[in-house]
Enzyme design. Structure first.
Site, PDB file in Angstrom:
ATOM      1  N   TYR A 183      -5.370  -8.286  -0.259  1.00  0.00           N
ATOM      2  CA  TYR A 183      -6.276  -7.481   0.566  1.00  0.00           C
ATOM      3  C   TYR A 183      -6.292  -7.988   2.018  1.00  0.00           C
ATOM      4  O   TYR A 183      -6.279  -7.192   2.958  1.00  0.00           O
ATOM      5  CB  TYR A 183      -7.686  -7.488  -0.011  1.00  0.00           C
ATOM      6  CG  TYR A 183      -7.765  -6.959  -1.420  1.00  0.00           C
ATOM      7  CD1 TYR A 183      -7.025  -5.836  -1.797  1.00  0.00           C
ATOM      8  CD2 TYR A 183      -8.533  -7.576  -2.394  1.00  0.00           C
ATOM      9  CE1 TYR A 183      -7.068  -5.354  -3.101  1.00  0.00           C
ATOM     10  CE2 TYR A 183      -8.586  -7.100  -3.692  1.00  0.00           C
ATOM     11  CZ  TYR A 183      -7.850  -5.995  -4.041  1.00  0.00           C
ATOM     12  OH  TYR A 183      -7.889  -5.519  -5.331  1.00  0.00           O
ATOM     13  N   GLU A 202     -14.592  -4.702  -4.460  1.00  0.00           N
ATOM     14  CA  GLU A 202     -15.087  -6.003  -4.896  1.00  0.00           C
ATOM     15  C   GLU A 202     -13.939  -6.744  -5.560  1.00  0.00           C
ATOM     16  O   GLU A 202     -13.071  -6.125  -6.175  1.00  0.00           O
ATOM     17  CB  GLU A 202     -16.201  -5.861  -5.953  1.00  0.00           C
ATOM     18  CG  GLU A 202     -17.507  -5.333  -5.424  1.00  0.00           C
ATOM     19  CD  GLU A 202     -17.699  -3.872  -5.749  1.00  0.00           C
ATOM     20  OE1 GLU A 202     -16.852  -3.307  -6.483  1.00  0.00           O
ATOM     21  OE2 GLU A 202     -18.676  -3.277  -5.253  1.00  0.00           O
TER      22      GLU A 202
HETATM   23  C1  LIG Z   1      -3.387  -8.791  -7.533  1.00  0.00           C
HETATM   24  C2  LIG Z   1      -2.154  -8.016  -8.052  1.00  0.00           C
HETATM   25  C3  LIG Z   1      -2.538  -6.556  -8.211  1.00  0.00           C
HETATM   26  C4  LIG Z   1      -1.016  -8.152  -7.031  1.00  0.00           C
HETATM   27  O1  LIG Z   1       0.067  -7.336  -7.441  1.00  0.00           O
HETATM   28  P1  LIG Z   1       1.585  -7.601  -6.978  1.00  0.00           P
HETATM   29  O2  LIG Z   1       2.356  -6.362  -7.222  1.00  0.00           O
HETATM   30  O3  LIG Z   1       2.072  -8.844  -7.595  1.00  0.00           O
HETATM   31  O4  LIG Z   1       1.407  -7.835  -5.408  1.00  0.00           O
HETATM   32  P2  LIG Z   1       2.550  -7.660  -4.301  1.00  0.00           P
HETATM   33  O5  LIG Z   1       3.854  -8.139  -4.834  1.00  0.00           O
HETATM   34  O6  LIG Z   1       2.497  -6.284  -3.753  1.00  0.00           O
HETATM   35  O7  LIG Z   1       2.045  -8.709  -3.215  1.00  0.00           O
HETATM   36  C5  LIG Z   1       1.613  -8.327  -1.920  1.00  0.00           C
HETATM   37  C6  LIG Z   1       0.993  -9.548  -1.256  1.00  0.00           C
HETATM   38  O8  LIG Z   1      -0.190  -9.967  -1.941  1.00  0.00           O
HETATM   39  C7  LIG Z   1      -0.291 -11.406  -1.929  1.00  0.00           C
HETATM   40  N1  LIG Z   1      -0.124 -11.932  -3.282  1.00  0.00           N
HETATM   41  C8  LIG Z   1       0.173 -11.248  -4.398  1.00  0.00           C
HETATM   42  N2  LIG Z   1       0.189 -12.071  -5.465  1.00  0.00           N
HETATM   43  C9  LIG Z   1      -0.091 -13.299  -5.007  1.00  0.00           C
HETATM   44  C10 LIG Z   1      -0.225 -14.570  -5.627  1.00  0.00           C
HETATM   45  N3  LIG Z   1      -0.067 -14.747  -6.957  1.00  0.00           N
HETATM   46  N4  LIG Z   1      -0.569 -15.632  -4.865  1.00  0.00           N
HETATM   47  C11 LIG Z   1      -0.744 -15.489  -3.532  1.00  0.00           C
HETATM   48  N5  LIG Z   1      -0.607 -14.294  -2.872  1.00  0.00           N
HETATM   49  C12 LIG Z   1      -0.301 -13.232  -3.612  1.00  0.00           C
HETATM   50  C13 LIG Z   1       0.845 -11.873  -1.029  1.00  0.00           C
HETATM   51  O9  LIG Z   1       0.377 -11.853   0.311  1.00  0.00           O
HETATM   52  C14 LIG Z   1       1.871 -10.771  -1.264  1.00  0.00           C
HETATM   53  O10 LIG Z   1       2.843 -10.685  -0.254  1.00  0.00           O
HETATM   54  P3  LIG Z   1       4.197 -11.569  -0.369  1.00  0.00           P
HETATM   55  O11 LIG Z   1       4.735 -11.416  -1.768  1.00  0.00           O
HETATM   56  O12 LIG Z   1       5.070 -10.968   0.690  1.00  0.00           O
HETATM   57  O13 LIG Z   1       3.765 -12.977  -0.096  1.00  0.00           O
HETATM   58  C15 LIG Z   1      -1.650  -8.603  -9.397  1.00  0.00           C
HETATM   59  O14 LIG Z   1      -1.563 -10.010  -9.279  1.00  0.00           O
HETATM   60  C16 LIG Z   1      -2.524  -8.262 -10.587  1.00  0.00           C
HETATM   61  O15 LIG Z   1      -2.364  -7.200 -11.199  1.00  0.00           O
HETATM   62  N6  LIG Z   1      -3.448  -9.146 -10.979  1.00  0.00           N
HETATM   63  C17 LIG Z   1      -4.300  -8.902 -12.138  1.00  0.00           C
HETATM   64  C18 LIG Z   1      -5.268  -7.785 -11.901  1.00  0.00           C
HETATM   65  C19 LIG Z   1      -6.147  -8.040 -10.707  1.00  0.00           C
HETATM   66  O16 LIG Z   1      -6.640  -9.163 -10.514  1.00  0.00           O
HETATM   67  N7  LIG Z   1      -6.431  -6.997  -9.928  1.00  0.00           N
HETATM   68  C20 LIG Z   1      -7.287  -7.067  -8.753  1.00  0.00           C
HETATM   69  C21 LIG Z   1      -8.672  -6.709  -9.109  1.00  0.00           C
HETATM   70  S1  LIG Z   1      -9.754  -6.817  -7.676  1.00  0.00           S
END
Ligand SMILES: CC(C)(COP(=O)(O)OP(=O)(O)OC[C@H]1O[C@@H](n2cnc3c(N)ncnc32)[C@H](O)[C@@H]1OP(=O)(O)O)[C@@H](O)C(=O)NCCC(=O)NCCS
Length: 147
Positions: free
Chosen positions: A114, A102
């Site tokens: 995702y 979710e």
């Molecule tokens: C969501 C989260 C886990 C992503 O972590 P991250 O290490 O920054 O993600 P990655 O660098 O591996 O990104 C992989 C892909 O995800 C997408 N993505 C990640 N962050 C993004 C952003 N801020 N905006 C748009 N796309 C994004 C992109 O497709 C990205 O690929 P790219 O960098 O080549 O464009 C992080 O933003 C986070 O911890 N957020 C707060 C907690 C949270 O919301 N968790 C999810 C609960 S369901």
């Protein structure tokens, strides 16, 4: 260098600390400790140059994986850490049939993550989240042994 390790008795407090920084209603340190003895739990910690930077927690039951949480510390985002955590889980649980999760409807970053992994939107749960109240989108990735 980025390294993905399993959560263990030495590092579970780091996982809980990341959770506390990233979520309004975090799991407690005790909950993560109890996860260590849950045979269905798989928790991965990302170490960026040795520093805890993110984690992924899932449960696997009868070939169905459900994601409890994934988070990356603010200063370490957009470096591929969440991608590496998800890939480590998919590699380890490659015999599973599906992965379900979710996500808050407004969480564009997580939804983009995702969808980039081929998760498909399969439903919506009304008012699933609190603090603040929000619908959840339900996503599933159907696995075929080529993950
Ligand atoms: C969501 C989260 C886990 C992503 O972590 P991250 O290490 O920054 O993600 P990655 O660098 O591996 O990104 C992989 C892909 O995800 C997408 N993505 C990640 N962050 C993004 C952003 N801020 N905006 C748009 N796309 C994004 C992109 O497709 C990205 O690929 P790219 O960098 O080549 O464009 C992080 O933003 C986070 O911890 N957020 C707060 C907690 C949270 O919301 N968790 C999810 C609960 S369901």
């Amino acid at each position: 260098m980025l390294k993905i390790v399993w959560m263990n008795e030495q590092n579970y407090k780091s996982v809980a600390a990341i959770e506390a920084r990233c979520f309004s209603q975090p799991w407690s340190e005790r909950t993560f400790f109890e996860e260590l003895s849950n045979p269905n739990a798989h928790t991965y910690l990302a170490l960026d140059e040795g520093v805890p930077a993110g984690f992924l927690s899932v449960w696997e039951v009868c070939g169905e994986v459900s994601v409890n949480n994934i988070a990356v510390c603010e200063g370490s985002r957009r470096k591929g850490i969440a991608r590496a955590l998800l890939q480590a889980m998919l590699d380890e649980l490659s015999a599973a049939q599906s992965v379900t999760l979710e996500v808050r409807k407004s969480n564009a970053a997580a939804i983009a993550l995702y969808e980039s992994f081929g998760f498909e939107r399969v439903g919506e749960r009304r008012d699933f989240y609190s603090h603040p109240t929000e619908n959840a989108l339900l996503y599933t990735k159907f696995l075929n042994g080529e993950n």
